[in-house]
Design a protein around this motif. Sequence first.
Motif, PDB file in Angstrom:
ATOM      1  N   LEU A 265     -36.795  13.479 163.901  1.00  0.00           N
ATOM      2  CA  LEU A 265     -36.902  12.060 163.575  1.00  0.00           C
ATOM      3  C   LEU A 265     -37.258  11.234 164.810  1.00  0.00           C
ATOM      4  CD1 LEU A 265     -36.461   9.640 161.613  1.00  0.00           C
ATOM      5  CD2 LEU A 265     -34.037   9.701 162.280  1.00  0.00           C
ATOM      6  N   ASP A 266     -38.249  10.378 164.646  1.00  0.00           N
ATOM      7  CA  ASP A 266     -38.594   9.387 165.675  1.00  0.00           C
ATOM      8  C   ASP A 266     -38.833   8.069 164.958  1.00  0.00           C
ATOM      9  OD1 ASP A 266     -39.607   7.765 167.629  1.00  0.00           O
ATOM     10  OD2 ASP A 266     -41.218   9.114 168.258  1.00  0.00           O
ATOM     11  N   ALA A 267     -37.865   7.161 165.081  1.00  0.00           N
ATOM     12  CA  ALA A 267     -37.942   5.883 164.369  1.00  0.00           C
ATOM     13  C   ALA A 267     -39.118   5.044 164.829  1.00  0.00           C
ATOM     14  CB  ALA A 267     -36.638   5.112 164.555  1.00  0.00           C
ATOM     15  N   GLY A 268     -39.631   5.310 166.032  1.00  0.00           N
ATOM     16  CA  GLY A 268     -40.749   4.537 166.537  1.00  0.00           C
ATOM     17  C   GLY A 268     -42.105   5.047 166.099  1.00  0.00           C
ATOM     18  N   ASP A 269     -42.151   6.209 165.476  1.00  0.00           N
ATOM     19  CA  ASP A 269     -43.404   6.790 165.014  1.00  0.00           C
ATOM     20  C   ASP A 269     -43.759   6.221 163.639  1.00  0.00           C
ATOM     21  OD1 ASP A 269     -45.453   9.153 165.292  1.00  0.00           O
ATOM     22  OD2 ASP A 269     -44.614   9.328 163.263  1.00  0.00           O
ATOM     23  N   PRO A 270     -45.043   5.924 163.384  1.00  0.00           N
ATOM     24  CA  PRO A 270     -45.421   5.368 162.072  1.00  0.00           C
ATOM     25  C   PRO A 270     -44.953   6.218 160.891  1.00  0.00           C
ATOM     26  CG  PRO A 270     -47.262   5.217 163.598  1.00  0.00           C
ATOM     27  CD  PRO A 270     -46.195   6.023 164.293  1.00  0.00           C
ATOM     28  N   ASP A 271     -44.946   7.541 161.066  1.00  0.00           N
ATOM     29  CA  ASP A 271     -44.491   8.425 160.000  1.00  0.00           C
ATOM     30  C   ASP A 271     -43.041   8.854 160.162  1.00  0.00           C
ATOM     31  OD1 ASP A 271     -47.044   8.501 158.712  1.00  0.00           O
ATOM     32  OD2 ASP A 271     -47.725   9.923 160.238  1.00  0.00           O
ATOM     33  N   MET A 328     -44.266  17.992 154.678  1.00  0.00           N
ATOM     34  CA  MET A 328     -43.373  17.279 155.578  1.00  0.00           C
ATOM     35  C   MET A 328     -42.561  16.264 154.788  1.00  0.00           C
ATOM     36  SD  MET A 328     -42.440  17.368 158.705  1.00  0.00           S
ATOM     37  CE  MET A 328     -43.780  18.124 159.591  1.00  0.00           C
ATOM     38  N   LYS A 329     -41.267  16.433 154.834  1.00  0.00           N
ATOM     39  CA  LYS A 329     -40.351  15.511 154.153  1.00  0.00           C
ATOM     40  C   LYS A 329     -39.994  14.406 155.149  1.00  0.00           C
ATOM     41  CE  LYS A 329     -38.727  16.525 150.591  1.00  0.00           C
ATOM     42  NZ  LYS A 329     -39.173  16.143 149.222  1.00  0.00           N
ATOM     43  N   ALA A 330     -40.953  13.476 155.309  1.00  0.00           N
ATOM     44  CA  ALA A 330     -40.839  12.419 156.314  1.00  0.00           C
ATOM     45  C   ALA A 330     -40.153  11.198 155.702  1.00  0.00           C
ATOM     46  CB  ALA A 330     -42.219  12.072 156.850  1.00  0.00           C
TER      47      ALA A 330
END
Length: 443
Positions: A265-271, A328-330
């Motif tokens: 998880l990266d909250a700053g990434d668009p996905d 990908m379960k994004a």
Amino acid sequence: MAEAQKVSEIIDTLRDRGAKYVRFELPDTHGTSRSKTIPIDKVRDYAERGLNLYGGTLALDTAASVVPGTGLNEEINYADTKLWPDFATLQPVPWIEGMWKVICDLTFNDGSPVEAAPRFVLRKLLDEAAALGFSVKMGHEFEFYLLDGETLEPFFEGLHIFNSTRNHWVEGIEPLMDALIAQGVDLITHNCEYAGSQFEINFGPAVGLAAADKAFTFKATVKELCHQLGYRATFMSKPWADRAGCGCHVHMGLLDKDSGANAFLDAGDPDGLSETARAFTAGILTHAKAMMPLIGPTPNCYHRLAPHTFAPSNISWGIEDRTAMVRMKASKDEATHLEMRAASGLSNPYLSAAATLAAGLLGLKKGYSLPAEVEGPCEEDDSLEKLPKRLEVALEALEADADMRALLGEPFLKVFNTVKRHELARFRAHVTDWERQEYLEVY
């Protein structure tokens, strides 16, 4: 002494719960449960000094024939190995009064591990992930057919996925669900699947080896209890050409070993996807062909991998794309993970997890870059490389992939490849009904 005391306490607890027998189970190369049943008064002795088991058990083919050249048969004079119970896996066998079972590890008589054992292979890869700072959270999602025990035919026809009447058409479903729960398999959903008499019972994920142990318990329970109830359950990939195949979707994510935070998880990434998630996924795509023998270990498995069947046909990834090899379960939260959809329902859960993890770890170690997501369903994109169409081709890819081989270990690969080549030789020597029907009269 402390360990002996622990075993003694476990046995006392089992007696208090009415245990008469304990089954020592070994997950074999195919994911089948092989076992010996021990009276309760003999359990402590075998737990402390090991339970003898024919050393070539891991080197039996799907017909349980002895396979030469594996290193576990004629090379060691068909000697015994030893089973060692992992009491963390101890569970009742609800359909047999007084019976309990425990999953075991395997060693040679000198105490050295049998490195060809699938549980050993996965444990070694989990240690590899830990050395990189990660714990592995994963789960397996299986489809299977439930058939009449005498005719081996489905109980109903038609495409009735999620149909409430069909969900409970067969009387054995509720006893099966009860038995799974009684063994600590935390069920979350049940429904009928895409083909008549096909079902899916899902359970929650776990961290580390416990996840594969739970999947092993699930499959063994479905097979054994359904037999006891007079049915035949099968996870075979493609029992019929004109009906849906049975898949296994391997769900996997990495957690920071110290904090437990989701490393995907990266909250700053668009996905919402971290570089760790992208590199791990790129590893799966890069080593997809070498993964295939472990996740599709029989010739029949390759009938399932076709477009427009909700099974992947090419080496691909996509966010929530059910046609991709990696879906990908994004979700942009702590539930973020990937779903590897190419495994067969009949695949060994330890090996499907090992293949996915090994490829993903290579992506991290080598810093692979994930290609851009394609537009539309992946199965419609002809530019994407196809998955192998035959087991022979997949085995060649595994044999040529030095990085995957190094992680999986040569002792395991020697047994696995030799057994699979032996099975393929038998398969290719067989004259099929189709050949007779097609050629007898015309020629």
